[in-house]
Design a protein around this motif. Sequence first.
Motif, PDB file in Angstrom:
ATOM      1  N   UNK A 148       0.822  -1.211   0.000  1.00  0.00           N
ATOM      2  CA  UNK A 148       0.000   0.000   0.000  1.00  0.00           C
ATOM      3  C   UNK A 148       0.862   1.270   0.000  1.00  0.00           C
ATOM      4  N   UNK A 149       1.914   1.265   0.813  1.00  0.00           N
ATOM      5  CA  UNK A 149       2.809   2.435   0.852  1.00  0.00           C
ATOM      6  C   UNK A 149       3.489   2.640  -0.506  1.00  0.00           C
ATOM      7  N   UNK A 150       3.872   1.527  -1.118  1.00  0.00           N
ATOM      8  CA  UNK A 150       4.502   1.596  -2.444  1.00  0.00           C
ATOM      9  C   UNK A 150       3.546   2.257  -3.438  1.00  0.00           C
ATOM     10  N   UNK A 151       2.302   1.772  -3.430  1.00  0.00           N
ATOM     11  CA  UNK A 151       1.307   2.319  -4.354  1.00  0.00           C
ATOM     12  C   UNK A 151       1.078   3.810  -4.064  1.00  0.00           C
ATOM     13  N   UNK A 152       0.898   4.140  -2.770  1.00  0.00           N
ATOM     14  CA  UNK A 152       0.682   5.548  -2.381  1.00  0.00           C
ATOM     15  C   UNK A 152       1.833   6.424  -2.880  1.00  0.00           C
ATOM     16  N   UNK A 153       3.053   5.915  -2.730  1.00  0.00           N
ATOM     17  CA  UNK A 153       4.212   6.728  -3.119  1.00  0.00           C
ATOM     18  C   UNK A 153       4.224   6.972  -4.635  1.00  0.00           C
TER      19      UNK A 153
ATOM     20  N   UNK B  26      -9.212   3.705  -6.245  1.00  0.00           N
ATOM     21  CA  UNK B  26      -9.153   2.568  -5.303  1.00  0.00           C
ATOM     22  C   UNK B  26     -10.181   1.479  -5.654  1.00  0.00           C
ATOM     23  N   UNK B  27     -11.298   1.866  -6.238  1.00  0.00           N
ATOM     24  CA  UNK B  27     -12.298   0.860  -6.641  1.00  0.00           C
ATOM     25  C   UNK B  27     -11.716  -0.020  -7.739  1.00  0.00           C
ATOM     26  N   UNK B  28     -11.082   0.645  -8.712  1.00  0.00           N
ATOM     27  CA  UNK B  28     -10.474  -0.103  -9.811  1.00  0.00           C
ATOM     28  C   UNK B  28      -9.295  -0.948  -9.298  1.00  0.00           C
ATOM     29  N   UNK B  29      -8.549  -0.387  -8.350  1.00  0.00           N
ATOM     30  CA  UNK B  29      -7.431  -1.134  -7.755  1.00  0.00           C
ATOM     31  C   UNK B  29      -7.953  -2.426  -7.132  1.00  0.00           C
TER      32      UNK B  29
ATOM     33  N   UNK C  69       6.108 -13.479  -8.989  1.00  0.00           N
ATOM     34  CA  UNK C  69       4.855 -13.352  -9.752  1.00  0.00           C
ATOM     35  C   UNK C  69       3.910 -12.336  -9.133  1.00  0.00           C
ATOM     36  N   UNK C  70       3.931 -12.249  -7.782  1.00  0.00           N
ATOM     37  CA  UNK C  70       3.069 -11.262  -7.108  1.00  0.00           C
ATOM     38  C   UNK C  70       3.566  -9.845  -7.402  1.00  0.00           C
ATOM     39  N   UNK C  71       4.889  -9.654  -7.348  1.00  0.00           N
ATOM     40  CA  UNK C  71       5.443  -8.330  -7.682  1.00  0.00           C
ATOM     41  C   UNK C  71       5.079  -7.971  -9.126  1.00  0.00           C
ATOM     42  N   UNK C  72       5.183  -8.973 -10.001  1.00  0.00           N
ATOM     43  CA  UNK C  72       4.844  -8.737 -11.409  1.00  0.00           C
ATOM     44  C   UNK C  72       3.398  -8.248 -11.538  1.00  0.00           C
ATOM     45  N   UNK C  73       2.496  -8.903 -10.809  1.00  0.00           N
ATOM     46  CA  UNK C  73       1.079  -8.523 -10.907  1.00  0.00           C
ATOM     47  C   UNK C  73       0.818  -7.132 -10.327  1.00  0.00           C
ATOM     48  N   UNK C  74       1.511  -6.786  -9.240  1.00  0.00           N
ATOM     49  CA  UNK C  74       1.341  -5.432  -8.672  1.00  0.00           C
ATOM     50  C   UNK C  74       1.823  -4.396  -9.699  1.00  0.00           C
ATOM     51  N   UNK C  75       2.945  -4.680 -10.347  1.00  0.00           N
ATOM     52  CA  UNK C  75       3.469  -3.767 -11.370  1.00  0.00           C
ATOM     53  C   UNK C  75       2.488  -3.599 -12.521  1.00  0.00           C
ATOM     54  N   UNK C  76       1.887  -4.692 -12.937  1.00  0.00           N
ATOM     55  CA  UNK C  76       0.914  -4.654 -14.038  1.00  0.00           C
ATOM     56  C   UNK C  76      -0.286  -3.794 -13.632  1.00  0.00           C
ATOM     57  N   UNK C  77      -0.785  -4.026 -12.414  1.00  0.00           N
ATOM     58  CA  UNK C  77      -1.953  -3.277 -11.941  1.00  0.00           C
ATOM     59  C   UNK C  77      -1.638  -1.783 -11.883  1.00  0.00           C
ATOM     60  N   UNK C  78      -0.459  -1.441 -11.383  1.00  0.00           N
ATOM     61  CA  UNK C  78      -0.124  -0.012 -11.282  1.00  0.00           C
ATOM     62  C   UNK C  78      -0.023   0.614 -12.666  1.00  0.00           C
ATOM     63  N   UNK C  79       0.543  -0.117 -13.621  1.00  0.00           N
ATOM     64  CA  UNK C  79       0.666   0.455 -14.972  1.00  0.00           C
ATOM     65  C   UNK C  79      -0.714   0.677 -15.591  1.00  0.00           C
TER      66      UNK C  79
ATOM     67  N   UNK D  10      -3.494   1.299 -13.872  1.00  0.00           N
ATOM     68  CA  UNK D  10      -4.126   2.429 -13.174  1.00  0.00           C
ATOM     69  C   UNK D  10      -3.544   3.763 -13.636  1.00  0.00           C
ATOM     70  N   UNK D  11      -2.253   3.778 -13.876  1.00  0.00           N
ATOM     71  CA  UNK D  11      -1.611   5.031 -14.293  1.00  0.00           C
ATOM     72  C   UNK D  11      -2.081   5.408 -15.698  1.00  0.00           C
ATOM     73  N   UNK D  12      -2.148   4.424 -16.585  1.00  0.00           N
ATOM     74  CA  UNK D  12      -2.683   4.666 -17.926  1.00  0.00           C
ATOM     75  C   UNK D  12      -1.769   5.549 -18.760  1.00  0.00           C
ATOM     76  N   UNK D  13      -1.336   5.084 -19.894  1.00  0.00           N
ATOM     77  CA  UNK D  13      -0.408   5.840 -20.739  1.00  0.00           C
ATOM     78  C   UNK D  13      -0.815   5.705 -22.197  1.00  0.00           C
ATOM     79  N   UNK D  14      -0.099   6.420 -23.070  1.00  0.00           N
ATOM     80  CA  UNK D  14      -0.413   6.375 -24.499  1.00  0.00           C
ATOM     81  C   UNK D  14      -0.007   5.050 -25.130  1.00  0.00           C
ATOM     82  N   UNK D  15       1.039   4.434 -24.578  1.00  0.00           N
ATOM     83  CA  UNK D  15       1.558   3.202 -25.169  1.00  0.00           C
ATOM     84  C   UNK D  15       2.162   2.345 -24.065  1.00  0.00           C
ATOM     85  N   UNK D  16       1.958   1.044 -24.167  1.00  0.00           N
ATOM     86  CA  UNK D  16       2.490   0.107 -23.178  1.00  0.00           C
ATOM     87  C   UNK D  16       3.609  -0.712 -23.798  1.00  0.00           C
TER      88      UNK D  16
END
Length: 209
Positions: A96-101, A114-117, A141-151, A153-159
Amino acid sequence: MNSELLKYNDISLRYGEKDVLSHFNLDIKKGDRILLKGRSGAGKSTLLKMPMGFAHHTSGSLYFNNKLLDANTVWDARKRIAYVSQDLDIYEGSVNEFIEEVFSYSFNEGKLDRTKLRRLLVYLGFEKDVLDMDFEDLSGGEKQRIGIIMSVLIGKDIYLLDEITSSLDSALKEKVANYFLERKDWTLVIISHDDVWEKENVRVVPVGV
Ligand SMILES: Nc1ncnc2c1ncn2[C@@H]1O[C@H](COP(=O)(O)OP(=O)(O)OP(=O)(O)O)[C@@H](O)[C@H]1O
Protein backbone atom coordinates in the motif's frame (compact mmCIF):
# COMPACT_ATOMS: atom_id res chain seq x y z
CA MET A 1 -4.94 10.63 -39.76
CA ASN A 2 -3.27 7.69 -38.11
CA SER A 3 0.28 8.82 -37.70
CA GLU A 4 2.97 6.91 -35.91
CA LEU A 5 3.09 6.98 -32.16
CA LEU A 6 6.49 5.36 -32.07
CA LYS A 7 8.87 4.93 -34.96
CA TYR A 8 12.16 3.03 -35.08
CA ASN A 9 13.99 4.27 -38.14
CA ASP A 10 17.05 2.31 -39.32
CA ILE A 11 18.16 1.59 -35.76
CA SER A 12 21.50 -0.12 -35.25
CA LEU A 13 23.26 -0.92 -32.03
CA ARG A 14 26.77 -2.10 -31.42
CA TYR A 15 28.27 -3.04 -28.06
CA GLY A 16 32.05 -3.17 -28.47
CA GLU A 17 32.69 -5.52 -31.37
CA LYS A 18 29.19 -6.97 -31.30
CA ASP A 19 26.36 -5.88 -33.60
CA VAL A 20 23.21 -6.34 -31.52
CA LEU A 21 20.73 -4.59 -33.82
CA SER A 22 21.20 -3.90 -37.48
CA HIS A 23 18.97 -1.49 -39.47
CA PHE A 24 15.81 -2.22 -37.50
CA ASN A 25 12.64 -0.47 -38.68
CA LEU A 26 9.22 -0.44 -37.08
CA ASP A 27 6.28 1.96 -37.23
CA ILE A 28 3.78 1.70 -34.40
CA LYS A 29 0.40 3.38 -34.74
CA LYS A 30 -2.28 3.97 -32.11
CA GLY A 31 -4.13 0.74 -31.41
CA ASP A 32 -1.40 -1.51 -32.80
CA ARG A 33 -0.47 -4.61 -30.85
CA ILE A 34 2.96 -5.87 -31.71
CA LEU A 35 4.79 -8.93 -30.45
CA LEU A 36 8.56 -8.79 -30.81
CA LYS A 37 10.04 -12.23 -31.39
CA GLY A 38 13.65 -13.27 -31.67
CA ARG A 39 16.36 -15.41 -30.14
CA SER A 40 17.74 -14.64 -26.71
CA GLY A 41 20.14 -11.70 -26.99
CA ALA A 42 18.62 -10.45 -30.26
CA GLY A 43 18.02 -7.01 -28.73
CA LYS A 44 14.28 -7.11 -27.97
CA SER A 45 14.52 -5.69 -24.43
CA THR A 46 17.00 -3.09 -25.60
CA LEU A 47 14.48 -1.91 -28.21
CA LEU A 48 11.86 -1.38 -25.51
CA LYS A 49 14.32 0.50 -23.28
CA MET A 50 15.26 2.98 -26.02
CA PRO A 51 12.10 5.16 -25.99
CA MET A 52 12.55 5.57 -22.22
CA GLY A 53 16.18 6.59 -22.64
CA PHE A 54 17.36 3.51 -20.70
CA ALA A 55 19.31 2.24 -23.75
CA HIS A 56 20.78 4.12 -26.69
CA HIS A 57 21.16 3.25 -30.35
CA THR A 58 24.45 3.66 -32.19
CA SER A 59 22.84 4.92 -35.39
CA GLY A 60 19.40 5.59 -36.81
CA SER A 61 16.63 7.61 -35.22
CA LEU A 62 13.71 7.10 -32.95
CA TYR A 63 10.52 9.20 -32.97
CA PHE A 64 7.73 9.48 -30.41
CA ASN A 65 4.61 11.32 -31.57
CA ASN A 66 6.56 12.48 -34.64
CA LYS A 67 9.23 14.13 -32.48
CA LEU A 68 12.81 12.97 -32.61
CA LEU A 69 13.67 11.36 -29.30
CA ASP A 70 16.75 12.93 -27.78
CA ALA A 71 17.96 14.07 -24.37
CA ASN A 72 15.41 16.91 -24.40
CA THR A 73 12.30 15.09 -25.62
CA VAL A 74 12.81 11.85 -23.68
CA TRP A 75 11.34 13.37 -20.50
CA ASP A 76 8.03 14.06 -22.18
CA ALA A 77 8.06 10.59 -23.73
CA ARG A 78 8.63 8.99 -20.33
CA LYS A 79 5.50 10.63 -18.97
CA ARG A 80 3.47 9.13 -21.78
CA ILE A 81 4.95 5.65 -22.06
CA ALA A 82 4.33 2.76 -19.70
CA TYR A 83 7.42 0.59 -19.60
CA VAL A 84 6.60 -2.54 -17.63
CA SER A 85 9.43 -4.99 -17.14
CA GLN A 86 9.81 -8.24 -15.26
CA ASP A 87 11.95 -6.61 -12.58
CA LEU A 88 10.15 -4.23 -10.31
CA ASP A 89 12.21 -1.85 -8.24
CA ILE A 90 13.00 -2.91 -4.73
CA TYR A 91 10.81 -1.13 -2.22
CA GLU A 92 11.05 -1.19 1.56
CA GLY A 93 7.56 -0.85 2.98
CA SER A 94 4.10 -2.25 2.43
CA VAL A 95 2.46 -2.73 -0.94
CA ASN A 96 0.00 0.00 0.00
CA GLU A 97 2.81 2.44 0.85
CA PHE A 98 4.50 1.60 -2.44
CA ILE A 99 1.31 2.32 -4.35
CA GLU A 100 0.68 5.55 -2.38
CA GLU A 101 4.21 6.73 -3.12
CA VAL A 102 4.04 6.04 -6.86
CA PHE A 103 0.71 7.85 -7.09
CA SER A 104 1.98 10.83 -5.09
CA TYR A 105 4.31 11.82 -7.96
CA SER A 106 2.92 14.91 -9.64
CA PHE A 107 2.53 13.22 -13.05
CA ASN A 108 0.42 10.42 -11.49
CA GLU A 109 -1.66 12.70 -9.32
CA GLY A 110 -5.37 11.88 -9.18
CA LYS A 111 -4.90 8.53 -10.93
CA LEU A 112 -5.28 6.25 -7.93
CA ASP A 113 -8.77 4.81 -8.37
CA ARG A 114 -9.15 2.57 -5.30
CA THR A 115 -12.30 0.86 -6.64
CA LYS A 116 -10.47 -0.10 -9.81
CA LEU A 117 -7.43 -1.13 -7.75
CA ARG A 118 -9.58 -3.51 -5.68
CA ARG A 119 -11.24 -4.91 -8.81
CA LEU A 120 -7.88 -5.54 -10.46
CA LEU A 121 -6.45 -7.17 -7.32
CA VAL A 122 -9.37 -9.60 -7.29
CA TYR A 123 -9.18 -10.20 -11.06
CA LEU A 124 -5.50 -11.09 -10.73
CA GLY A 125 -6.09 -13.47 -7.85
CA PHE A 126 -4.99 -11.45 -4.82
CA GLU A 127 -6.44 -11.65 -1.35
CA LYS A 128 -7.17 -8.11 -0.20
CA ASP A 129 -4.62 -8.20 2.63
CA VAL A 130 -1.82 -8.12 0.05
CA LEU A 131 -1.87 -4.33 0.47
CA ASP A 132 -0.61 -4.72 4.02
CA MET A 133 2.20 -7.09 3.12
CA ASP A 134 5.80 -5.96 2.85
CA PHE A 135 6.54 -5.49 -0.82
CA GLU A 136 9.86 -7.32 -0.38
CA ASP A 137 8.05 -10.43 0.88
CA LEU A 138 6.01 -10.85 -2.31
CA SER A 139 6.90 -13.61 -4.72
CA GLY A 140 8.26 -12.72 -8.17
CA GLY A 141 4.86 -13.35 -9.75
CA GLU A 142 3.07 -11.26 -7.11
CA LYS A 143 5.44 -8.33 -7.68
CA GLN A 144 4.84 -8.74 -11.41
CA ARG A 145 1.08 -8.52 -10.91
CA ILE A 146 1.34 -5.43 -8.67
CA GLY A 147 3.47 -3.77 -11.37
CA ILE A 148 0.91 -4.65 -14.04
CA ILE A 149 -1.95 -3.28 -11.94
CA MET A 150 -0.12 -0.01 -11.28
CA SER A 151 0.67 0.46 -14.97
CA VAL A 152 -3.00 -0.08 -15.83
CA LEU A 153 -4.13 2.43 -13.17
CA ILE A 154 -1.61 5.03 -14.29
CA GLY A 155 -2.68 4.67 -17.93
CA LYS A 156 -0.41 5.84 -20.74
CA ASP A 157 -0.41 6.38 -24.50
CA ILE A 158 1.56 3.20 -25.17
CA TYR A 159 2.49 0.11 -23.18
CA LEU A 160 5.91 -1.49 -23.61
CA LEU A 161 5.53 -4.88 -21.93
CA ASP A 162 8.75 -6.81 -21.38
CA GLU A 163 8.07 -10.40 -20.27
CA ILE A 164 5.34 -9.31 -17.88
CA THR A 165 3.79 -12.78 -17.69
CA SER A 166 7.03 -14.76 -17.28
CA SER A 167 6.55 -15.64 -13.57
CA LEU A 168 2.82 -16.31 -13.67
CA ASP A 169 0.97 -19.61 -13.84
CA SER A 170 -0.89 -20.44 -17.03
CA ALA A 171 -4.31 -19.21 -15.82
CA LEU A 172 -2.87 -15.84 -14.78
CA LYS A 173 -0.84 -15.52 -18.00
CA GLU A 174 -4.09 -15.88 -19.91
CA LYS A 175 -5.90 -13.34 -17.71
CA VAL A 176 -3.18 -10.72 -18.02
CA ALA A 177 -2.87 -11.15 -21.80
CA ASN A 178 -6.65 -11.04 -22.23
CA TYR A 179 -6.93 -7.90 -20.10
CA PHE A 180 -4.52 -5.99 -22.32
CA LEU A 181 -5.62 -7.45 -25.66
CA GLU A 182 -9.32 -6.82 -25.00
CA ARG A 183 -8.64 -3.08 -24.73
CA LYS A 184 -8.76 -2.47 -28.45
CA ASP A 185 -7.64 1.16 -28.43
CA TRP A 186 -4.55 0.49 -26.32
CA THR A 187 -1.22 0.46 -28.10
CA LEU A 188 0.92 -2.48 -27.04
CA VAL A 189 4.46 -3.60 -27.80
CA ILE A 190 5.04 -6.96 -26.20
CA ILE A 191 8.02 -9.19 -25.59
CA SER A 192 7.05 -12.62 -24.37
CA HIS A 193 7.85 -16.27 -24.80
CA ASP A 194 4.30 -17.08 -23.67
CA ASP A 195 1.93 -18.09 -26.45
CA VAL A 196 -1.03 -16.43 -24.67
CA TRP A 197 -0.05 -13.23 -26.51
CA GLU A 198 -0.18 -14.85 -29.93
CA LYS A 199 -3.75 -13.95 -30.75
CA GLU A 200 -5.60 -12.55 -33.71
CA ASN A 201 -4.74 -8.90 -34.38
CA VAL A 202 -1.33 -9.25 -32.73
CA ARG A 203 1.36 -8.56 -35.32
CA VAL A 204 4.53 -10.60 -34.86
CA VAL A 205 7.65 -8.61 -35.68
CA PRO A 206 10.92 -10.53 -35.91
CA VAL A 207 13.99 -9.03 -34.26
CA GLY A 208 17.53 -9.96 -35.23
CA VAL A 209 16.96 -12.16 -38.26
N1 LIG B 1 24.96 -2.33 -21.37
C1 LIG B 1 25.35 -3.36 -22.15
N2 LIG B 1 26.65 -3.57 -22.46
C2 LIG B 1 27.02 -4.58 -23.25
N3 LIG B 1 26.17 -5.46 -23.81
C3 LIG B 1 24.87 -5.31 -23.54
C4 LIG B 1 24.38 -4.25 -22.70
N4 LIG B 1 23.03 -4.34 -22.64
C5 LIG B 1 22.69 -5.42 -23.39
N5 LIG B 1 23.79 -5.99 -23.92
C6 LIG B 1 23.80 -7.15 -24.82
O1 LIG B 1 22.96 -6.85 -25.91
C7 LIG B 1 22.29 -8.04 -26.35
C8 LIG B 1 20.81 -7.79 -26.43
O2 LIG B 1 20.24 -7.81 -25.11
P1 LIG B 1 18.66 -7.80 -24.89
O3 LIG B 1 18.42 -7.91 -23.43
O4 LIG B 1 18.08 -6.64 -25.61
O5 LIG B 1 18.22 -9.15 -25.63
P2 LIG B 1 16.82 -9.88 -25.71
O6 LIG B 1 16.52 -10.12 -27.15
O7 LIG B 1 15.80 -9.11 -24.94
O8 LIG B 1 17.15 -11.25 -24.99
P3 LIG B 1 16.27 -12.22 -24.03
O9 LIG B 1 15.19 -12.83 -24.88
O10 LIG B 1 17.28 -13.22 -23.57
O11 LIG B 1 15.76 -11.37 -22.90
C9 LIG B 1 22.71 -9.14 -25.41
O12 LIG B 1 23.74 -9.89 -26.02
C10 LIG B 1 23.21 -8.41 -24.20
O13 LIG B 1 24.19 -9.15 -23.54
